[in-house]
Design a protein around this motif. Structure first.
Motif, PDB file in Angstrom:
ATOM      1  N   SER A  67       7.446  -2.737  -2.333  1.00 22.11           N
ATOM      2  CA  SER A  67       6.834  -1.457  -1.142  1.00 22.11           C
ATOM      3  C   SER A  67       5.889  -2.206  -0.496  1.00 22.11           C
ATOM      4  CB  SER A  67       6.419  -0.407  -2.475  1.00 22.11           C
ATOM      5  OG  SER A  67       5.814  -0.937  -2.934  1.00 22.11           O
ATOM      6  N   TYR A  68       5.251  -1.931   0.175  1.00 23.24           N
ATOM      7  CA  TYR A  68       3.923  -2.751   1.043  1.00 23.24           C
ATOM      8  C   TYR A  68       2.946  -2.805  -0.286  1.00 23.24           C
ATOM      9  CZ  TYR A  68       0.782  -3.152   4.432  1.00 23.24           C
ATOM     10  OH  TYR A  68      -0.095  -4.245   5.840  1.00 23.24           O
ATOM     11  N   GLN A  70       3.301  -2.995  -3.483  1.00 22.13           N
ATOM     12  CA  GLN A  70       3.986  -4.028  -4.567  1.00 22.13           C
ATOM     13  C   GLN A  70       3.067  -5.478  -4.232  1.00 22.13           C
ATOM     14  OE1 GLN A  70       7.476  -2.342  -5.205  1.00 22.13           O
ATOM     15  NE2 GLN A  70       7.442  -2.158  -6.820  1.00 22.13           N
ATOM     16  N   GLU A  98      -3.647   1.003   1.347  1.00 14.77           N
ATOM     17  CA  GLU A  98      -2.275   1.744   0.146  1.00 14.77           C
ATOM     18  C   GLU A  98      -3.008   2.759  -0.707  1.00 14.77           C
ATOM     19  OE1 GLU A  98       0.639   1.752   1.136  1.00 14.77           O
ATOM     20  OE2 GLU A  98       0.208   1.616   3.428  1.00 14.77           O
TER      21      GLU A  98
END
Length: 207
Positions: A67-68, A70, A98
């Motif tokens: 994911s972004y 991560q 995020e």
């Protein structure tokens, strides 16, 4: 981080000869960031090399199912462990968007107490690769499995982090200084956490 006017803003290499590939590289910077990044002047000597690296990074991230958030944790952890201010500032800001400023600054400082166990495993893996890849243990990999990654994803994630380390190494070794915009765009907590690497450029990077 303090401004040091004794270092060239765009690094130790001479300007790259102009050409369509160079203009495309700079245009991509302008479209994404609004200015030409200092580090891009080094890559302008071989724009195809940067394009190939970027493609491999995208593929590795996709193969790992990252994911972004991560990706932000991995890059911020690896870049800070390596002492790279460019990616620490850029991805520290993205991770702050995020996960919050506090989490981003903590990852950059190497403090994982506020992270979920899955994110903590990623951050520790990224730092281990940046500092001592031969020092990895079965326990590191088991923690990644516990975080929900299978062995193929672990391989792809390791490729992703290793490529990020390679990118940072090129940028830092060739003397590019962090863009003023990278500093001013980052949250204050991120700026305070990035106390390593080359100091920022003396003036904003041109568009």
């Amino acid at each position: 981080m303090t401004t040091d006017e004794t270092q060239p803003d765009t690094g130790f290499l001479r300007p790259a000869p102009p050409g369509p590939a160079v203009e495309e590289l700079f245009a991509d910077d302008r479209a994404e960031s609004g200015y030409v990044m200092n580090l891009s002047h080094a890559w302008a000597h071989r724009p195809a090399a940067q394009a190939a690296l970027t493609d491999q990074l995208r593929q590795a991230a996709a193969d790992a199912g990252l994911s972004y958030r991560q990706r932000g944790i991995l890059v911020a952890a690896a870049a800070s462990a390596l002492g790279d201010p460019h990616c620490s500032l850029a991805w520290g800001r993205r991770l702050a968007d995020e996960a919050g400023d506090g989490i981003a600054a903590a990852v950059l400082r190497g403090e994982d107490g506020a992270l979920e166990p899955e994110d903590r495993a990623l951050a520790r893996w990224a730092r281990q690769l940046a500092r001592d890849p031969s020092g990895t243990t079965q326990a590191h990999v088991d923690a990644l499995r516990a975080a929900g990654l299978d062995d193929a994803q672990i391989l792809s994630m390791t490729v992703y982090v290793a490529l990020r380390i390679a990118f940072s190494t090129v940028n830092d070794a060739l003397g590019a200084r962090p863009d003023v915009q990278l500093v001013t765009d980052a949250p204050e907590s991120v700026r305070q956490a990035v106390t390593y690497g080359r100091s920022p450029a003396a003036a904003p990077s041109p568009g």
